[in-house]
Structure formats: structure tokens, C-alpha cells
Design an enzyme around this catalytic site. Structure first.
Site, PDB file in Angstrom:
ATOM      1  N   SER A 102      -9.512  -7.625   1.424  1.00  0.00           N
ATOM      2  CA  SER A 102      -8.923  -7.764   2.763  1.00  0.00           C
ATOM      3  C   SER A 102     -10.016  -7.780   3.821  1.00  0.00           C
ATOM      4  CB  SER A 102      -7.987  -6.574   3.023  1.00  0.00           C
ATOM      5  OG  SER A 102      -7.690  -6.481   4.401  1.00  0.00           O
ATOM      6  N   GLN A 104     -10.228 -12.384   1.869  1.00  0.00           N
ATOM      7  CA  GLN A 104      -9.018 -12.726   2.636  1.00  0.00           C
ATOM      8  C   GLN A 104      -9.384 -12.777   4.107  1.00  0.00           C
ATOM      9  OE1 GLN A 104      -7.400 -10.184   4.726  1.00  0.00           O
ATOM     10  NE2 GLN A 104      -6.029 -11.766   5.504  1.00  0.00           N
ATOM     11  N   TYR A 138      -7.740 -14.086   8.202  1.00  0.00           N
ATOM     12  CA  TYR A 138      -6.702 -14.699   9.025  1.00  0.00           C
ATOM     13  C   TYR A 138      -7.373 -15.788   9.847  1.00  0.00           C
ATOM     14  CZ  TYR A 138      -4.303 -10.341   7.903  1.00  0.00           C
ATOM     15  OH  TYR A 138      -3.737  -9.289   7.237  1.00  0.00           O
ATOM     16  N   ARG A 157       6.428  -3.133  12.419  1.00  0.00           N
ATOM     17  CA  ARG A 157       6.509  -2.036  11.440  1.00  0.00           C
ATOM     18  C   ARG A 157       6.838  -0.755  12.191  1.00  0.00           C
ATOM     19  NH1 ARG A 157       0.888  -3.977   8.588  1.00  0.00           N
ATOM     20  NH2 ARG A 157       1.579  -6.098   8.217  1.00  0.00           N
ATOM     21  N   HIS A 170       3.843 -11.154   1.962  1.00  0.00           N
ATOM     22  CA  HIS A 170       2.983 -10.088   2.489  1.00  0.00           C
ATOM     23  C   HIS A 170       3.555  -8.706   2.110  1.00  0.00           C
ATOM     24  CE1 HIS A 170      -0.376 -10.014   5.653  1.00  0.00           C
ATOM     25  NE2 HIS A 170      -0.238  -8.746   5.343  1.00  0.00           N
ATOM     26  N   ARG A 184       5.869  -7.079   4.694  1.00  0.00           N
ATOM     27  CA  ARG A 184       5.287  -6.442   5.883  1.00  0.00           C
ATOM     28  C   ARG A 184       5.251  -7.379   7.084  1.00  0.00           C
ATOM     29  NH1 ARG A 184       2.254  -1.990   4.297  1.00  0.00           N
ATOM     30  NH2 ARG A 184       0.514  -2.191   5.753  1.00  0.00           N
ATOM     31  N   ASP A 188       2.635 -13.011  -5.451  1.00  0.00           N
ATOM     32  CA  ASP A 188       2.643 -11.544  -5.390  1.00  0.00           C
ATOM     33  C   ASP A 188       3.951 -11.071  -4.776  1.00  0.00           C
ATOM     34  OD1 ASP A 188       2.564 -11.287  -2.517  1.00  0.00           O
ATOM     35  OD2 ASP A 188       0.383 -11.263  -2.501  1.00  0.00           O
ATOM     36  N   GLY A 189       4.190  -9.751  -4.853  1.00  0.00           N
ATOM     37  CA  GLY A 189       5.379  -9.172  -4.222  1.00  0.00           C
ATOM     38  C   GLY A 189       6.280  -8.456  -5.202  1.00  0.00           C
ATOM     39  N   GLY A 190       6.081  -7.155  -5.348  1.00  0.00           N
ATOM     40  CA  GLY A 190       7.014  -6.348  -6.130  1.00  0.00           C
ATOM     41  C   GLY A 190       6.768  -6.329  -7.624  1.00  0.00           C
ATOM     42  N   ARG A 227       5.845  -4.828 -10.841  1.00  0.00           N
ATOM     43  CA  ARG A 227       5.706  -3.415 -11.204  1.00  0.00           C
ATOM     44  C   ARG A 227       5.698  -3.170 -12.699  1.00  0.00           C
ATOM     45  NH1 ARG A 227       4.316  -3.876  -6.760  1.00  0.00           N
ATOM     46  NH2 ARG A 227       5.261  -3.045  -4.866  1.00  0.00           N
ATOM     47  N   GLY A 277      -0.387  -5.456  -4.667  1.00  0.00           N
ATOM     48  CA  GLY A 277      -0.977  -4.753  -3.524  1.00  0.00           C
ATOM     49  C   GLY A 277      -0.829  -3.250  -3.663  1.00  0.00           C
TER      50      GLY A 277
HETATM   51  C1  LIG Z   1      -1.248  -1.398   2.862  1.00  0.00           C
HETATM   52  C2  LIG Z   1      -1.275  -2.887   2.702  1.00  0.00           C
HETATM   53  C3  LIG Z   1      -2.221  -3.619   3.386  1.00  0.00           C
HETATM   54  C4  LIG Z   1      -2.250  -5.015   3.249  1.00  0.00           C
HETATM   55  N1  LIG Z   1      -3.231  -5.699   3.893  1.00  0.00           N
HETATM   56  C5  LIG Z   1      -3.270  -7.052   3.769  1.00  0.00           C
HETATM   57  C6  LIG Z   1      -4.284  -7.779   4.409  1.00  0.00           C
HETATM   58  O1  LIG Z   1      -5.172  -7.229   5.059  1.00  0.00           O
HETATM   59  N2  LIG Z   1      -4.245  -9.126   4.287  1.00  0.00           N
HETATM   60  C7  LIG Z   1      -3.287  -9.779   3.556  1.00  0.00           C
HETATM   61  O2  LIG Z   1      -3.281 -11.011   3.478  1.00  0.00           O
HETATM   62  N3  LIG Z   1      -2.328  -9.094   2.911  1.00  0.00           N
HETATM   63  C8  LIG Z   1      -2.306  -7.744   2.994  1.00  0.00           C
HETATM   64  N4  LIG Z   1      -1.344  -7.048   2.338  1.00  0.00           N
HETATM   65  C9  LIG Z   1      -0.350  -7.765   1.502  1.00  0.00           C
HETATM   66  C10 LIG Z   1      -0.842  -7.887   0.042  1.00  0.00           C
HETATM   67  O3  LIG Z   1      -1.935  -8.756  -0.058  1.00  0.00           O
HETATM   68  C11 LIG Z   1       0.239  -8.430  -0.865  1.00  0.00           C
HETATM   69  O4  LIG Z   1       0.723  -9.639  -0.367  1.00  0.00           O
HETATM   70  C12 LIG Z   1       1.424  -7.463  -1.057  1.00  0.00           C
HETATM   71  O5  LIG Z   1       1.007  -6.135  -1.002  1.00  0.00           O
HETATM   72  C13 LIG Z   1       2.100  -7.744  -2.408  1.00  0.00           C
HETATM   73  O6  LIG Z   1       3.216  -6.934  -2.561  1.00  0.00           O
HETATM   74  P1  LIG Z   1       3.210  -5.543  -3.391  1.00  0.00           P
HETATM   75  O7  LIG Z   1       2.556  -4.527  -2.525  1.00  0.00           O
HETATM   76  O8  LIG Z   1       4.660  -5.315  -3.585  1.00  0.00           O
HETATM   77  O9  LIG Z   1       2.465  -5.780  -4.688  1.00  0.00           O
HETATM   78  C14 LIG Z   1      -1.302  -5.681   2.433  1.00  0.00           C
HETATM   79  C15 LIG Z   1      -0.365  -4.905   1.739  1.00  0.00           C
HETATM   80  C16 LIG Z   1      -0.340  -3.541   1.864  1.00  0.00           C
HETATM   81  C17 LIG Z   1       0.696  -2.767   1.101  1.00  0.00           C
HETATM   82  C1  LIG Z   2      -5.200  -3.537  12.881  1.00  0.00           C
HETATM   83  C2  LIG Z   2      -4.182  -4.029  11.899  1.00  0.00           C
HETATM   84  C3  LIG Z   2      -4.457  -3.565  10.495  1.00  0.00           C
HETATM   85  C4  LIG Z   2      -3.673  -4.370   9.523  1.00  0.00           C
HETATM   86  C5  LIG Z   2      -4.159  -4.069   8.143  1.00  0.00           C
HETATM   87  C6  LIG Z   2      -3.622  -5.028   7.174  1.00  0.00           C
HETATM   88  C7  LIG Z   2      -2.182  -4.858   6.937  1.00  0.00           C
HETATM   89  O1  LIG Z   2      -1.584  -3.830   7.099  1.00  0.00           O
HETATM   90  C8  LIG Z   2      -1.433  -5.982   6.480  1.00  0.00           C
HETATM   91  O2  LIG Z   2      -1.941  -7.101   6.557  1.00  0.00           O
HETATM   92  O3  LIG Z   2      -0.295  -5.785   6.030  1.00  0.00           O
END
Ligand SMILES: Cc1cc2nc3c(=O)[nH]c(=O)nc-3n(C[C@H](O)[C@H](O)[C@H](O)COP(=O)(O)O)c2cc1C
Ligand SMILES: CCCCCCC(=O)C(=O)O
Length: 334
Positions: free
Chosen positions: A118, A144, A146, A181, A268, A271, A300-302, A304, A323
Site C-alpha cells: 500500500s 499500490q 492512487y 467510514r 476495496h 471500504r 479480492d474480497g472476503g 477466508r 487484505g
Molecule cells: C485496513 C485496510 C487498509 C487498506 N488499504 C488499502 C490501500 O491502501 N490501498 C488499496 O488499494 N486497498 C486497500 N485496502 C483494500 C485491500 O487491498 C483489499 O482490496 C481488501 O482488503 C480485500 O478484502 P478482504 O479484506 O476482505 O480480504 C485496505 C484494506 C484494509 C482492510
Molecule cells: C489517510 C487515509 C488512510 C487510508 C489508508 C488506506 C485505507 O484505509 C484504505 O484504502 O482502505
């Protein structure tokens, strides 16, 4: 419940499943970190959809099949990995363990898989990559990022990632603004003291002075587009370019049109935009849209359990990513 003897507590904790791992993490992490890691945006419909959608898929099993020699290996980011599950980019891993993404790097090496880093990592990219070591067993890494409003900073991130040996960019396309969030607002979540965002050239003090919402808004460019941003990246790097956050066939068609190397079907982890489906439910249309092209479809996503990965492969995914399970293997922080 009242009275009676206290329930016996296990002396050694047995972690047998990801659910156990999560439970253990929940006990170790302070509430603000726990909620930051575990939660999704607004009503968390998409967060839950990822797992509930996967649970709807059942396996059509066969019997009397010789399973003596099984090989779940595949190729990912230019190398053979031992099985098709890698660590997705998740920010602020220093909040799960003092060694953060450096520890994850050592773990992916020992497991024979890859890591996406990240841009909100707690360690610089070169430290994370070098923790994976050298030689044939060294993991491949993706950086990764943005689409950023500060193009100079984005170029420096690319150059440092390329110099460190990263093989790919994961351009996250689903975050023109940070997802809403509620947990972060309620807890006035701030990245803990001592943790910076070195990849983004931000130190603890600067980060702690802003809320996450504000910190994100200052970094991201909400004017990104396929036509502008893919060419911009291609002109600056030889690394492969994946677009992360794709959720429909139209955007896979865009990936084909603009010549990206791959997509990560992702919401994501629930999120960002709440209300989109679980990723497994859109995977097949994305795979179909990539047919006949060189665009790889990851997801990705869930995820487990192993059989979740199997379902995604059966629907045509090249590789799965996780993640939160990485973060739940945590020590917490003081
Ligand atoms: C705490 C946290 C931080 C994350 N930060 C990023 C990030 O910085 N950039 C990004 O593209 N995705 C981020 N993600 C999303 C993950 O890359 C991924 O898409 C997601 O966690 C997959 O789902 P899972 O947690 O159910 O496995 C983040 C996820 C979590 C839980
Ligand atoms: C300042 C924002 C931090 C975001 C960290 C990454 C994250 O939580 C996500 O992409 O989800």
C-alpha cells in the site's frame, strides 16, 4: 449470566481458521485500530456481501479421483507462486505489528507467494522489498498507488518502487474520495504516534494533524480517467500496470482498450462505495470481458478459506488476494 465457576480459559490458543485468527486479533487490538481494520463504509452492506456471496457458492464434488499429487501453483507478477493467494495492499500495517509490511514481506517469502504494498505502508518500499531477500525464492511485489494530485510525488513513488525491484503498479481506481467510514469519524481515528507514511513522504506529525478524510483528500486526484492515467503511467515505467477496484465488464473492456496488464476485481474490502455487490458475483462477467485479451483477472474480497479461492479459480480468476487476514495475524501496538 451469574454465579457458577468461571469458564476454563485455554492455555494455548488454537488458531484453526481465519475466524479464529480474527477473534484473537479482536482481543489484541485497541478499539480504534480494530474498527479501522475490520469495518467497511456506511452500512457495511458491501463488506458483508463479500463473504455472504462466497458462502452461496457450493462445490460440485467428484469422487475416486487420484489426488496424490496436487499442484496449486500458478504464475503471478512474473514468477511461479506456490498457491494462488497473495497479500493485498492494506495500509498502516505498523498498527498490527511493529514490523508492519516488513513482517508481511518475510511471511510471503516463506509461504512462496507475492505482496502488494500500500502507498499508506508504514515502511519505505525498499525496506519492504529487501526483507523478502534475493534469489529464485524472492517474492514479486506490486506498489499500490492512487491517481495523485501531486504528480511529482507520484513520479518519485514510481521511481523508488521500480528501483526497489517492484514488478507492477496496482492503480486503485475506486477511490476518487475516501469511503465514508463511520468508525473513523466516531473514533476521530488518527494514525498512532510513531507511524508515518514514508512512501507518501508524510511523517507522523503531519499525519496526526489531519483527519484521515482530509489527509486522503490532499493526496488523491478525483479527476482521474482511463485515457489520461494509463498512458501517463506507461510513459513513466516499465512495471506492469494493473487497475484495482474494477467491478463490471464495461471496465474490463476499458482495461483491454487502454492496454493494461491486469485488473483486480475488488470493492476495496467494502471500504469504498457501499452497495456494490460481493466481488465473487461479478467475477464471471469480468472474466468473460477479458476473454481473448492479455488482461489478467485477479480478485479480492472476503476470501477466508481454501475453497473460496477454489471457487474464484473455477470462475476464471488467475489469482486471489487477501487484505484483513494478513492484519489479523497481529501483535497489536502499545
Ligand atoms: C485496513 C485496510 C487498509 C487498506 N488499504 C488499502 C490501500 O491502501 N490501498 C488499496 O488499494 N486497498 C486497500 N485496502 C483494500 C485491500 O487491498 C483489499 O482490496 C481488501 O482488503 C480485500 O478484502 P478482504 O479484506 O476482505 O480480504 C485496505 C484494506 C484494509 C482492510
Ligand atoms: C489517510 C487515509 C488512510 C487510508 C489508508 C488506506 C485505507 O484505509 C484504505 O484504502 O482502505
Amino acid at each position: 449470566m451469574s454465579g457458577g465457576a468461571p469458564l476454563p480459559q485455554p492455555t494455548t490458543e488454537k488458531i484453526l481458521s481465519i475466524a479464529d485468527l480474527k477473534e484473537a486479533a479482536d482481543r489484541k487490538l485497541p478499539a480504534s485500530a480494530r474498527e479501522f481494520f475490520n469495518s467497511g463504509s456506511t452500512d457495511q452492506r458491501t463488506l458483508h456481501a463479500n463473504e455472504t456471496a462466497l458462502a452461496r457458492y457450493h462445490l460440485r464434488s467428484r469422487v475416486l479421483v487420484n489426488v496424490k499429487h496436487l499442484d496449486p501453483s500458478t504464475t503471478c507478477l512474473g514468477r511461479r507462486i506456490k498457491f494462488p493467494l497473495c497479500c493485498a495492499p492494506a495500509g498502516i500495517q505498523g498498527m498490527a505489528h511493529p514490523d508492519g509490511e516488513v513482517a508481511t514481506s518475510k511471511a510471503v517469502r516463506s509461504m512462496g507467494v507475492n505482496q502488494a504494498i500500500s502507498s499508506f505502508a508504514s515502511y519505505p518500499v525498499d525496506e519492504i522489498v529487501s526483507a523478502g531477500g534475493n534469489g529464485d525464492d524472492a517474492p514479486s511485489y506490486a506498489i499500490q498507488m492512487y491517481p495523485m494530485s501531486n504528480r511529482g510525488l507520484q513520479e518519485r513513488i514510481i521511481q523508488r518502487a521500480e528501483a526497489a525491484g517492484c514488478k507492477a503498479i496496482f492503480l486503485t481506481g475506486d477511490s476518487p474520495v475516501l469511503g465514508v467510514r463511520y468508525n473513523e469519524w466516531k473514533n476521530d481515528f488518527r494514525t498512532p504516534e510513531g507511524i508515518g507514511f514514508p512512501i507518501l513522504e508524510r511523517d507522523t506529525k503531519t499525519i496526526r494533524e489531519t483527519t484521515h478524510d482530509d489527509g486522503f483528500a490532499g493526496l488523491n486526484d478525483d479527476g482521474a480517467s482511463w485515457e489520461r492515467d494509463i498512458k501517463w503511467l506507461r510513459d513513466r515505467t516499465k512495471m506492469k500496470v494493473f487497475v484495482k477496484g474494477v467491478m463490471c465488464s464495461e471496465d474490463v473492456a476499458n482495461a483491454v482498450k487502454w492496454g493494461v496488464d491486469g485488473v483486480v476485481v475488488s470493492n476495496h474490502g467494502g471500504r469504498q462505495l457501499d452497495g456494490v455487490p460481493g466481488t465473487i458475483d461479478v467475477l464471471e462477467e469480468c472474466v468473460q470481458a477479458a476473454k481473448g485479451s492479455s488482461v489478467e483477472v485477479h480478485v479480492d474480497g472476503g476470501f477466508r478459506r481454501g475453497s473460496d479461492v477454489f471457487v474464484a479459480l473455477a470462475l476464471g480468476a488467475k489469482c486471489c488476494w487477501v487484505g484483513r487476514p494478513t492484519l489479523w495475524n497481529c501483535d497489536g501496538y502499545q
